[in-house]
Design an enzyme around this catalytic site. Structure first.
Site, PDB file in Angstrom:
ATOM      1  N   HIS A 164     -45.873 -13.128   0.978  1.00 16.29           N
ATOM      2  CA  HIS A 164     -44.552 -12.775   0.484  1.00 16.29           C
ATOM      3  C   HIS A 164     -43.565 -12.650   1.645  1.00 16.29           C
ATOM      4  O   HIS A 164     -43.961 -12.559   2.809  1.00 16.29           O
ATOM      5  CB  HIS A 164     -44.582 -11.446  -0.278  1.00 16.29           C
ATOM      6  CG  HIS A 164     -45.093 -11.583  -1.680  1.00 16.29           C
ATOM      7  ND1 HIS A 164     -46.441 -11.695  -1.974  1.00 16.29           N
ATOM      8  CD2 HIS A 164     -44.440 -11.631  -2.869  1.00 16.29           C
ATOM      9  CE1 HIS A 164     -46.589 -11.794  -3.290  1.00 16.29           C
ATOM     10  NE2 HIS A 164     -45.401 -11.763  -3.852  1.00 16.29           N
ATOM     11  N   LYS A 168     -40.700  -7.287   1.256  1.00 15.75           N
ATOM     12  CA  LYS A 168     -41.529  -6.696   0.204  1.00 15.75           C
ATOM     13  C   LYS A 168     -42.177  -5.431   0.747  1.00 15.75           C
ATOM     14  O   LYS A 168     -42.831  -5.452   1.790  1.00 15.75           O
ATOM     15  CB  LYS A 168     -42.594  -7.683  -0.274  1.00 15.75           C
ATOM     16  CG  LYS A 168     -43.454  -7.150  -1.412  1.00 15.75           C
ATOM     17  CD  LYS A 168     -44.332  -8.239  -1.996  1.00 15.75           C
ATOM     18  CE  LYS A 168     -45.239  -7.693  -3.087  1.00 15.75           C
ATOM     19  NZ  LYS A 168     -44.480  -7.068  -4.187  1.00 15.75           N
TER      20      LYS A 168
END
Length: 275
Positions: A164, A168
């Site tokens: 990600h 995040k």
């Protein structure tokens, strides 16, 4: 639900990357009506959320008081829905507040613990209020998870890698945890040891989920959301991978969830449960 009685929608985390996509999708949906936009970032306070999202003025200002917006949603003709893409630190309280006001949550924020999920499920049951907790709104991810379940019948060794963007906050991703949980509920233990392992750097072999499934997290700028489930056996590797190149890919799942949650009276976890 008809166009004459659109679903009132509140977007919490409206100025974030996912929130902006939700704003655009809801604004374009004929059976929905945006009634509130909430975001804690002071840089966007008071701005028209449509202008921030890039879809033109919607005459809905971004505010930072969720409860006041939930009150507005309760004054509509039909029960409202809150879509939450915020932060793991606040999502539990956001969901409880929405349920308490009779506004049905659709939650894409990950990071809720098993204990918190159980408490929210009990709270939703008592209130007879629908709630959807969706770790991933992508249809492609649901298909990957179903394919992984099928592959698990033939492979005893599996590891999960999720990648990600570096903004995040939680790791591993809720999607990776959900995938591991789906594999761990099939009555087998994976990755039987063939050697005594030693980690020279703690955590280098990833985190261990139930039934000895290892999950590895990567965080880098330039990524959006990606996941691999890698199965191994003598002489072969079987890799399932899902890549996201644009956050708009989640919107079909978000809109479906907004419509489906109005039919529920309890908490449901996972997109696959409503497809």
């Amino acid at each position: 639900m008809t166009v004459e009685t659109p679903i009132p929608v509140v977007v919490n985390g409206a100025a974030g990357k996912m929130g902006r996509e939700v704003i655009k999708a809801v604004a374009q949906a004929e059976d929905m009506m945006l009634v509130g936009a909430v975001d804690k970032n002071p840089n966007y306070r008071g701005q028209d959320v449509g202008e921030v999202a890039g879809c033109g003025p919607l005459e809905v200002p971004i505010l930072d008081d969720l409860e006041s917006i939930l009150v507005v949603a309760t004054q509509e003709q039909v029960q409202g829905v809150m879509v939450d893409f915020t932060h793991p630190d606040g999502v539990y309280d956001n969901v409880r507040s929405a349920i308490a006001y009779g506004v049905r949550p659709v939650v894409g924020t990950t990071g809720l613990s098993d204990k918190q999920l159980q408490e929210l499920a009990e709270f939703a049951d008592k209130a007879s209020t629908g709630c959807l907790i969706i770790p991933n709104f992508s249809i492609g991810m649901v298909l990957l998870q179903q394919a992984a379940i099928q592959a698990s019948q033939y492979f005893d060794h599996v590891e999960i890698i999720e990648l990600h963007h570096n903004q995040k906050a939680d790791a591993p991703s809720g999607t990776a945890i959900k995938t591991a949980q789906m594999l761990s509920g099939l009555g087998k233990t994976y990755n039987p040891p063939s050697v005594q392992e030693t980690e020279n750097i703690a955590g280098s072999r990833g985190g261990v989920v139930a039934d000895n499934i290892r999950v590895h997290s990567v965080r880098l700028p330039g990524l959006i959301a990606h996941q691999e489930v890698i199965f191994g056996a003598q002489g072969q590797i079987y890799t399932l991978r899902h890549d996201t190149s644009d956050r708009s890919c989640y919107m079909a799942g978000v809109l479906l969830s907004i419509r489906k949650v109005t039919e529920l009276k309890s908490l449901v976890y996972g997109l696959e449960k409503i497809l």
